[in-house]
Design an enzyme around this catalytic site. Sequence first.
Site, PDB file in Angstrom:
ATOM      1  N   ARG A 283       2.663   0.747  -7.924  1.00  7.89           N
ATOM      2  CA  ARG A 283       2.805   0.689  -6.464  1.00  7.89           C
ATOM      3  C   ARG A 283       4.255   0.991  -6.113  1.00  7.89           C
ATOM      4  O   ARG A 283       5.132   0.148  -6.275  1.00  7.89           O
ATOM      5  CB  ARG A 283       2.401  -0.702  -5.976  1.00  7.89           C
ATOM      6  CG  ARG A 283       2.255  -0.828  -4.476  1.00  7.89           C
ATOM      7  CD  ARG A 283       2.206  -2.293  -4.075  1.00  7.89           C
ATOM      8  NE  ARG A 283       3.539  -2.889  -4.129  1.00  7.89           N
ATOM      9  CZ  ARG A 283       3.801  -4.132  -4.524  1.00  7.89           C
ATOM     10  NH1 ARG A 283       2.832  -4.901  -4.962  1.00  7.89           N
ATOM     11  NH2 ARG A 283       5.036  -4.587  -4.508  1.00  7.89           N
ATOM     12  N   HIS A 287       3.908  -4.217  -1.155  1.00  7.36           N
ATOM     13  CA  HIS A 287       2.502  -4.618  -1.194  1.00  7.36           C
ATOM     14  C   HIS A 287       1.852  -4.320   0.153  1.00  7.36           C
ATOM     15  O   HIS A 287       0.781  -3.713   0.229  1.00  7.36           O
ATOM     16  CB  HIS A 287       2.392  -6.103  -1.529  1.00  7.36           C
ATOM     17  CG  HIS A 287       1.005  -6.647  -1.420  1.00  7.36           C
ATOM     18  ND1 HIS A 287       0.006  -6.311  -2.297  1.00  7.36           N
ATOM     19  CD2 HIS A 287       0.453  -7.498  -0.521  1.00  7.36           C
ATOM     20  CE1 HIS A 287      -1.111  -6.935  -1.951  1.00  7.36           C
ATOM     21  NE2 HIS A 287      -0.867  -7.648  -0.875  1.00  7.36           N
ATOM     22  N   TYR A 296      11.917  -8.958  -5.790  1.00  5.40           N
ATOM     23  CA  TYR A 296      11.311  -9.399  -7.050  1.00  5.40           C
ATOM     24  C   TYR A 296      11.208  -8.313  -8.113  1.00  5.40           C
ATOM     25  O   TYR A 296      10.759  -8.595  -9.221  1.00  5.40           O
ATOM     26  CB  TYR A 296       9.918  -9.993  -6.797  1.00  5.40           C
ATOM     27  CG  TYR A 296       8.952  -9.092  -6.053  1.00  5.40           C
ATOM     28  CD1 TYR A 296       8.251  -8.088  -6.710  1.00  5.40           C
ATOM     29  CD2 TYR A 296       8.738  -9.255  -4.686  1.00  5.40           C
ATOM     30  CE1 TYR A 296       7.362  -7.279  -6.037  1.00  5.40           C
ATOM     31  CE2 TYR A 296       7.856  -8.445  -3.995  1.00  5.40           C
ATOM     32  CZ  TYR A 296       7.165  -7.458  -4.679  1.00  5.40           C
ATOM     33  OH  TYR A 296       6.296  -6.647  -3.993  1.00  5.40           O
TER      34      TYR A 296
END
Length: 389
Positions: A283, A287, A296
């Site tokens: 990805r 998200h 993160y």
Amino acid sequence: MTVESTAGRRPRRAPAKRTGARKPKQPVQPAAPDQPELVQLLTPEGKRVEHPEYSVDLTPDELRGLYRDMVLTRRFDAEATSLQRQGELGLWASLLGQEAAQIGSGRALRDDDYVFPTYREHGVAWCRGVDPTNLLGMFRGVNNGGWDPNSNNFHLYTIVIGSQALHATGYAMGVAKDGADSAVIAYFGDGASSQGDVAEAFTFSAVYNAPVVFFCQNNQWAISEPTEKQTRVPLYRRAAGYGFPGVRVDGNDVLACLAVTRAALERARSGQGPTLVEAFTYRMGAHTTSDDPTRYRRDAEREEWEAKDPIQRLRAHLEAESVIDADFLAALEEESETLGRRVRESIRLMPDPPPTAIFENIYADGHALVDEERAQFAAYQASFAEEGH
């Protein structure tokens, strides 16, 4: 006094003296498994390679079609992300980086196959003929989906994580009982693979030999949770525990995704039951537009995967084989911009639903409580008009 024998007993050890804080337990490290096989037909550099079990033989037009599909899907996705940033959408889940997994698997489907997506399958929707603008209604909040699932055999987007795997399994069991030779495919991510609904779907599909393909897009991150925090084995190996095969495919290789999915669907149609396909991809973006991936994950990780970009990979191959030229690319760029303009214009023309629409489509034949609540809400709205607001 009787003295009890101590023969064979272990001598007692004196209790250990505490010398400070306890040492933390070290996590149990799993044995390093063999490198899992990754089905690949196109290297990151665009070089065509062979695989002993999976292959595709496509015409130049079909190859150009796959490239066009991925380019236009990415363009639409980028436009939707921009619209959300401008306040036109409440949320958007980008597929950036996952175009090959979706277009490859989507083009493997027959018209009579049925698709159960999550909320990120914009490329699969494109392959099924769903107008891209219809995908935006739910994210704008003006409808509950935006298309008739039976028109394209493409179910409405599913927000509840993992539930579509059960829906697909039940539908596939019905297909088998009806004697049809079509197949069903369920899309979900690596995060959803940890859900109980997916485990139950695996059980039912295996026991009832349902004609379903479970297509897991492992994009490495379930929001901010990396895959290694969810499983100690590659995801595709989970299928063996349920009694059906699993295969890991290079999710950035559109040719491999097409070949593997086509084989899994044919296996389902021929009565051999389910297959788990793990598309190993990435990805590239957030998200959803409410997420900040820089909190993160490392920039170096993204840069590593950018070198495996699915669109650039196929383009390199097509250019090396002289399948595309400057005229084709220029025409595609113009088509891409036209699509972007159409999406921008259509989103602002979407009518707001009437406030009472929230009470529709709850029960097929109506319900007394819903009727009562609708009347109360209508009276509440009318009170503002009476006050002159």
